[in-house]
Structure formats: C-alpha cells, structure tokens
Design a protein around this motif. Structure first.
Motif, short mmCIF file in Angstrom:
data_model
loop_
_atom_site.label_atom_id
_atom_site.label_comp_id
_atom_site.label_asym_id
_atom_site.label_seq_id
_atom_site.Cartn_x
_atom_site.Cartn_y
_atom_site.Cartn_z
N LEU A 126 67.84 52.11 -20.41
CA LEU A 126 69.18 52.63 -20.18
C LEU A 126 69.51 53.71 -21.20
O LEU A 126 68.86 53.80 -22.26
N THR B 241 68.08 49.95 -9.23
CA THR B 241 68.89 51.11 -8.83
C THR B 241 70.26 51.08 -9.48
O THR B 241 70.73 52.10 -10.02
N ALA C 119 70.26 51.80 -13.21
CA ALA C 119 70.16 53.22 -13.53
C ALA C 119 71.52 53.91 -13.49
O ALA C 119 71.69 54.98 -14.10
N LEU C 120 72.49 53.30 -12.80
CA LEU C 120 73.85 53.84 -12.78
C LEU C 120 74.64 53.41 -14.00
O LEU C 120 75.83 53.78 -14.13
N ASP C 121 74.00 52.63 -14.87
CA ASP C 121 74.63 52.16 -16.12
C ASP C 121 75.90 51.36 -15.83
O ASP C 121 76.92 51.53 -16.50
N GLY D 1 64.59 62.07 -18.21
CA GLY D 1 65.34 61.48 -17.12
C GLY D 1 66.81 61.75 -17.26
O GLY D 1 67.29 62.33 -18.25
N THR D 2 67.54 61.32 -16.24
CA THR D 2 69.00 61.47 -16.21
C THR D 2 69.60 60.19 -15.68
O THR D 2 68.96 59.44 -14.95
N SER D 3 70.82 59.91 -16.04
CA SER D 3 71.53 58.76 -15.52
C SER D 3 73.02 59.03 -15.57
O SER D 3 73.51 59.76 -16.44
N ARG D 4 73.72 58.44 -14.63
CA ARG D 4 75.17 58.58 -14.60
C ARG D 4 75.79 57.59 -15.59
O ARG D 4 75.27 56.49 -15.79
N THR D 5 76.90 57.96 -16.15
CA THR D 5 77.70 57.09 -17.00
C THR D 5 79.10 57.02 -16.42
O THR D 5 79.44 57.73 -15.47
N LEU E 62 73.96 65.51 -11.53
CA LEU E 62 72.70 65.32 -12.24
C LEU E 62 71.81 66.54 -12.05
O LEU E 62 71.69 67.08 -10.95
N LYS F 244 77.45 62.01 -17.39
CA LYS F 244 76.00 61.81 -17.24
C LYS F 244 75.35 61.92 -18.60
O LYS F 244 75.93 62.45 -19.58
#
Length: 816
Positions: A500, A532, A535-537, A797-801, A770, A805
């Motif tokens: 994360l 999945t 990954a969206l935190d 990588g990238t992830s939404r917060t 993203l 992001k």
C-alpha cells in the motif's frame, strides 16, 4: 485291523483318496461353535444361525476332545483313542497335544439317528480358534465310495483315525481344499490351522481289511444332465397333474451341489463388494481389490492400471494398443514372502505385446482363461521381462485374466493365478471373475474420478494462493497452508499481503465456508476483490463492507470470514477489522507475552446488513502478528478456547526464524488429532521503519519547486551514503513532481523518501486522475515522463487515496 498299519506303515500299494462329504466346525476358546459349514448343516440338520454360539458338545460328540481344566493345561489335554497311533508325536516343542477321533450315533434334526465319524484337532496360537472338527456320515459310506479297491460288500468295521501326511502321496488334497471351506480367515490364520493339521496327521478311514484311506472333502457336483432330467420330469408331472417323481419329490437344496456352488460364488461376490470401495482413495482401493480375492478365489493377484489412471488424469476413449503403458500397482500372493518382489516389483510400468493373453483381454474387454500355462506360453510371457526369469513362478499354473472396466472403458486388468496343485479355473470361475472385475472396475473408476477432480481442485487452489514475498516494507512475513483431511479436502482458506502507499502493508486471512471446487473458486473471487479494493487504499472496515456487498451479488449460498489488517511501519500502528473470523494473536517483543487482540467480531461476509468496525493498535518494532483460520485451532468435540490458548502459547515460543516459528505453531496444534479442515496461517514480524530512514518534504504549486525537490533528494541521498543512485533518483523525482505540480489543484504536494531494502520514493497530490504510459511521437511535447520512470525504476505504481493519488517508484540499492 493290523496294528502295524495303524502305527504308520503304509498299506501295500497306493491308496486312493476317500472323497466324502465333510462337515467342518470351528470351536472357540469357550467351547462354543464359531463356524458351522453347510456340510455340518446337511449332516446334523441344524442351520448355521442355530449352531453358531452354542456349545459344541450339544451338537457333536466331541466332549472327550475338549480340555477339562484350562488353567492346568493352557493348550488343552486331548484324549487319544479309537484309532490313534501311539507314535503321533508333535514336533512343536510339545505345545500341541494329540488330536481325537471317534464314532457315535446321535439324533439329527428332522431325521432318524445317524452314524457319525468325527476328527478333532486342537488349535493353538493368537487367534480365537480352539478346536477344528471334521465329521462325516458313516452310514452313507460304502467301500467303493472310499476308493478301496477289492473291498468286499461286507465291512466289519469303519473307524476314524490319523496318519502322517507322508504316508499317502495323495493326501495333500486336504491341505489344499481345507482353507476353501474355513470361514473368511486371513492367509496367515488359515495357514496356521492347516500347518497344525499337517503336524498332527491327516484324517483317515480304517477298514477291517487293514486298508487306510486318507479323507478329503467331497466337492463333486452332480452332472447337469441328470439334474435337468429330474427337473424336466417334475415339470411334466406338474403340467399333467400327476404326482411328482420320487427322486424329484425328495430333492432338496442340500443335495443340489451345483446350486450350492453358485450360491457360494454369489455370497463371495457380495462379500467382496462389501470389502472394496470403503474409501475414495485410489491407492487404498487398489489394495482392497487385490486382497479381496486372495486366497479364497486365487493364490496370486496382480493388478495393472493405465498410466493415466494411476496419475489421476483423464484419458481419451478407445481401445488400448501395444504402446499403452500399464503400471503394476498391487501384487498379493500366498507364496513365501519376497518370492515375487524382485521379479515383478510393484510400481513397474510396461507395455504388452499383441500375442499375449493380457493384450487380448484389454483389447476385447473380455476375460481370458488359460487352464494351464504351458512351458511355451511361460517362455512367451517371460520374454517381456528383461534379465528376469518369471517362468518358475507361472509355468503349470492356471491363469485367468479379467478386465477392469467402467463405462465401457478398460482401466486395467487383473492377472489371477492358482497353484499347480489347486483346481483349475473353469467357466464358472470365468463368470465369477468377470463379475468381480466389473464391480472392482466401477469402484476404481469412482476413485480415479475423485482423484482427478481433487487434483483439479488442488491445482486451482494452488494457482490462487499467492506467493508472498518474505520481506515487505517494514515487516517480514511467513505463511503456511495445510489441506484438510476430509473427503473433498480442498477448501476456501487463503492468505495475502498487499503493498500500500506510504510504505504500508495490508495483511489478509480469509476462509470460505465449505470444501471443494465451489469453495476454492469462491475463494479466488474474494481474494481478487480484496486485492482490487486494497489497491484503492480503502480503510479496513470499508473494504469489508464492500466485500460483503460483492459476496451477496455473487450468490447468497456463500459465506466467508475475513480478517483485514493494515500495518503502518512509520507510524508503528495496526488498523484491523474483523468479519466473523477468529481474532489474531499479537506477541510483544518486549516481554514475549502473547494475547488475542480484542476486536469487534462482526458478521461473516455474505450475511449482509451488518456494520464492520476498525480498531487501531499500537505496536513496537519486533512485535509479531499471527493470523490463522479456524481449521488450526478448532477440533471436533473440543472447546475452541483450548485451541486458542494453545495458539497463544505456541506463538510466544522463541524461534530462530519466522519459518521456525510457524512450524512450532503447526506442530503444537496439528498433532492434537481430529483436525479435518484446511488451515491458512500468516505470521508477520513488525520491524517498523526508523525515523532517520524517512525524509519528507512539502512542495508548493510553483513549477520552480521541481528544482528544489531535486536538490533536496540529492542532498538526502548523500547523507544516507547512497550517492551512487542520486542521479537516477533525482531524474525520476523531477518527473513525478513536475506532473504533480501540473495536475494538482489546491493541496500542497508531499514528497517522501524511505530507505529500506530498496529506496522508495512517493509523491502525493490531490488529483484523482492516475497517470498512464503513453506512446509519444517524435514531435510530441508530453507523454515521455512516465515511460522514463518505467524504464529506470525497479518497480513503480500508482494508487488512489481518499484525497487524491500517490505515485511511487523503487530503486535497487547497492549492496552494503
């Protein structure tokens, strides 16, 4: 009667065997009948149900053969009279006493008094058998029936007696036939009884003319034509209204020996059917099938199966050919131990040429009967075995090859061999063998199909279980998975870890209720969903809420428990939510104390409409978190609290490594017995990240801030002694910060470097879009930045917060 003959001297000329109907009775240590043959029923008129369990002295006059004082004589003192010779000494250290024989008149059920000859043998050994009694009807004997040539019509005396088996060349018939009419005993038990009979002497008939004839059971069957003629006469009389012929009127089941033989074979098949297929384990089923026919039906049984059947795989329909590989999966025999092992070892695979009876059986799907294996055929069969001479084992034996078929497909075949001195296989044996093989083939096919489906399920489950890296940011991880011991042991237990943003790690353990392919498939869907959503935190409670909604959309028949934890190594904190799962154990590094974490229990995933709550727990570097499924701690008939207490105790046990710590827990809980469910275990050592290994900056929206970020990163890397990666890190940070400045809105940009096994760089902004890789042309102004990051970084990588992001990359650090 000549006393010299009685003492063991053979009479002049060879004596033929006296084949008479014999009653066979076995008496236990309490003097009660434990086996009552059909011959005994025909002789005395008492059924087996009426005889078994009664004192033998109530049925046969053998009181003199029974011991009077068991304590004084542990093996029994048997009277020697009426035909016993004084020189019948035992060679078994005096433990066997003399057998007894006699003649008496007794009243039989539904008949007049009968003249009975009997022989009684004392039995010793570990079994419950104490006495073997053979009996015959003396009134029905005629000299010619006993095979005495030249005997006159008048016989002054017929008496039972004993003679050493060496006296009569043909007396081996008794040893060969006696096991066939004993109760269903093992090879060792029947061999023990026969050995004692051989030691004490064969039963003989002694005539007034000084002739002594060995007795063997009469297994003769009336000719079919005679019985058919009687039945035809009876049928004609019934149609014409005339009284039944006298021979048909008095014919009964006891005299119809062929009927008895057929019934015995049907009983044998029913008995075999009850002994095979007790489980769906293919290996166990193979052994059951082989042992079911030895020694009662055959002396040697070799089982061969197709290669795909042994492997638990599917195979195409069609007739086998000379290239088909057959595995020898079992071999049972009554020969001396080890005689077959070196020549035809179990596990060997081989094809069979077209000219062999085995090939004929597997291509036609029909039994092949070879009354006697000739030297020529023995040589032909032996040619397949390189450097091994199998001819001494098979030549002269009767052979029956039966196919193991199911659904018109030949799965294998059995080679059945009888000793040369045993009666040959006949057409009735062929039918019996075919029926036996049909039942065995169906059982084997069921086991094969189960093994195949189980293999598919295990492959599916193995493909779904993750291969977790032993080191994540700020923590070490070790896992264990154990399949269940129930049928359909593939289950829905799983574990996982997800990287994360912010150097955090998500730790997951779940359990789909039930077993089999459906549970494994459901587990795969839920695990993918957790990956999945992680990954969206999402916070743990919100993630479980979404997972519950998804499970209800997938199907209302599935329930699962789940424990979801997020570890923040920088903040030294755990955030955990529970959905009906057993609580985790936290082992404190400071004092080694272990406790179950008190969490809101929550409802299982799939129930619906139940809220989930998250709990934050402070941790210290070195603490260990232990998460597992209930299959590890729950045992039928035992309170789960006992298992949880054992889990806490074993988790706190010192260990040299994480793997050793997991093994300690498994040993402590898996050896209690009674575990049937599968087990998933995940242990994480929470090492934390020291403050000096983290550097953070807040950057404004001015484009000139990218230059300040590059300078700050270069300076920090030199402080950490990582100047060798400063150029690459500076370039990549410049790209990420430039993108963040261009696309962010109002909130400042956060830049963070974390030094660990790798160098982690994270850039956080308030834009939810993203970044993606683009194919930039030669004249395009934008689109190359992320491709540079993808090319130079070890991983990115990238992830939404919740507020935007995070874009991150990792660089490999030089070895220290």
């Amino acid at each position: 009667m000549d006393r010299g003959t009685e003492r063991g001297n053979p009479p002049h000329g060879p004596a033929a065997a006296g084949r008479i109907p014999l009653a066979v009775v076995v008496v236990d240590r309490e003097g009660l009948v434990s086996h009552w043959s059909r011959g005994a029923r025909r002789l005395v008129g008492t059924t087996r149900e009426e005889a078994v369990g009664r004192p033998v002295v109530d049925l046969l006059p053998v009181s003199g053969a029974l011991p009077e004082d068991d304590e004084a004589e542990p093996y029994g003192a048997y009277a020697a009279y009426d035909g016993l010779g004084p020189d019948l000494e035992s060679s078994l250290d005096g433990r066997l006493f003399y057998p007894a024989a006699g003649r008496a008149r007794l009243t039989a059920a539904d008949s007049d008094r009968i003249d009975v000859l009997w022989w009684a043998y004392p039995l010793v050994g570990p079994g419950a058998e104490r006495l073997l009694v053979l009996a015959a009807d003396a009134g029905a004997l005629r000299p010619e029936d006993a095979g005495v040539s030249g005997a006159g019509a008048a016989v002054e005396r017929i008496a039972p007696g004993f003679a050493l088996h060496t006296d009569f060349p043909g007396a081996e018939d008794l040893a060969r036939r006696l096991p066939e009419i004993l109760p269903s005993m093992s090879v060792g038990e029947s061999a023990r009884i026969v050995a004692q009979v051989l030691e004490l002497g064969y039963p003989v008939l002694e005539f007034s003319q000084n002739d002594r004839v060995p007795v063997t059971p009469d297994w003769g069957v009336p000719r079919r034509t005679e019985r058919m003629e009687r039945r035809q006469r009876a049928a004609a009389a019934a149609l014409s209204g005339e009284p039944l012929p006298q021979d048909a009127e008095h014919e009964d089941e006891g005299e119809d020996l062929e009927y008895v033989a057929v019934r015995e074979r049907l009983e044998f098949l029913n008995e075999v059917s009850g002994r095979i297929g007790t489980s769906l384990d293919l290996s166990r089923t193979i052994v059951e099938v082989s042992r079911a026919v030895v020694p009662r039906f055959t002396d040697v049984a070799g089982t061969y199966l197709r290669e795909q059947v042994v492997a638990g795989e599917g195979f195409s329909d069609g007739v086998p050919d000379t290239t088909t590989m057959w595995h020898r999966v079992a071999l049972e025999h009554t020969d001396e131990p080890g005689r077959w092992d070196d020549v035809v070892p179990v596990g060997e695979a081989m094809p069979f040429p077209a000219h062999t009876p085995f090939f004929q059986c597997m291509t036609t799907g029909e039994p092949v009967l070879v009354p006697r294996i000739s030297e020529q055929m023995g040589h032909m069969i032996a040619a397949q075995f390189e450097k091994r001479d199998i001819r001494p084992l098979i030549t002269g034996r009767s052979m029956l090859v039966v196919p193991l078929k199911a659904r018109n497909v030949v799965l294998g075949f059995m080679i059945l061999l009888r000793h040369p001195e045993r009666v040959e296989f006949n057409d009735m044996d062929r039918v019996t063998g075919a029926e036996l093989a049909a039942r065995a083939g169906l059982v084997l096919d069921n086991a094969r199909m189960y093994t195949y489906q189980e293999s598919v399920a295990e492959t599916l489950q193995d493909s779904m279980l993750p291969h977790i890296a032993p080191r994540m940011s700020g923590c070490d991880i070790a896992t264990r998975y154990l399949p269940g011991t129930l049928l359909g042991r593939v289950g829905g237990d799983w574990f996982d870890s997800v990287k994360l943003p912010g150097s955090r790690t998500a730790l997951v353990v779940g359990d789909v209720m039930g077993h089999g392919l459906n549970s494994a498939a459901m587990m795969g869907q839920l695990r993918t969903a957790v990956q999945t959503m992680a990954a969206l935190d999402l916070p743990p409670a919100q993630l479980l809420r979404n997972l519950d909604d998804l499970a209800q959309r997938l199907g209302e028949h599935y329930l699962a428990t789940c424990l979801y934890a997020i570890y923040d190594p920088i903040a030294s904190e755990l955030e955990i939510a529970n959905a009906g799962h057993i609580p985790p154990v936290l082992v404190r590094a400071e004092n080694g104390h272990s406790d179950l974490l008190e969490l809101p229990t929550g409802a299982p995933i799939g129930v619906g409409g139940v809220p989930f709550e998250s709990v934050r727990v402070r941790v210290a570097p070195g603490d260990r978190l232990v998460m597992c499924t209930d299959g590890l701690v729950e045992v039928r008939g035992e309170d789960i609290g006992v298992g949880l207490a054992t889990l806490c105790e074993s988790a706190a046990h010192p260990a040299a490594s994480m793997d050793d710590a997991c093994d300690t827990i498994i040993r402590a809980l898996n050896t209690r017995g009674g575990r049937k469910d599968d087990v998933a275990l995940l242990m994480a050592r929470l090492n934390g990240i020291e403050p000096e290994d983290v550097a953070e900056w807040r950057i404004g929206h001015d484009p000139r801030e990218a230059g300040r970020a590059r300078a700050a990163v270069r300076e920090q890397l030199h402080v950490w002694g990582l100047g060798s990666v400063a150029d690459t890190a500076e370039l990549l940070v410049s790209e990420l910060v430039t993108n963040a400045v261009r696309h962010s809105h109002s909130r400042p940009i956060d830049l963070r470097l974390v030094r660990g096994d790798t160098l982690l760089c994270e850039v956080d902004d308030d834009d939810h879009t993203l970044p993606t890789l683009l194919s930039a042309g030669r004249l395009d102004e934008f689109g190359r930045g992320m491709r540079v990051v993808s090319t130079l970084a070890r991983e990115w990588g990238t992830s939404r917060t919740s507020s935007g992001k995070t874009v991150w990359f990792e660089l490999t650090l030089p070895r220290r």
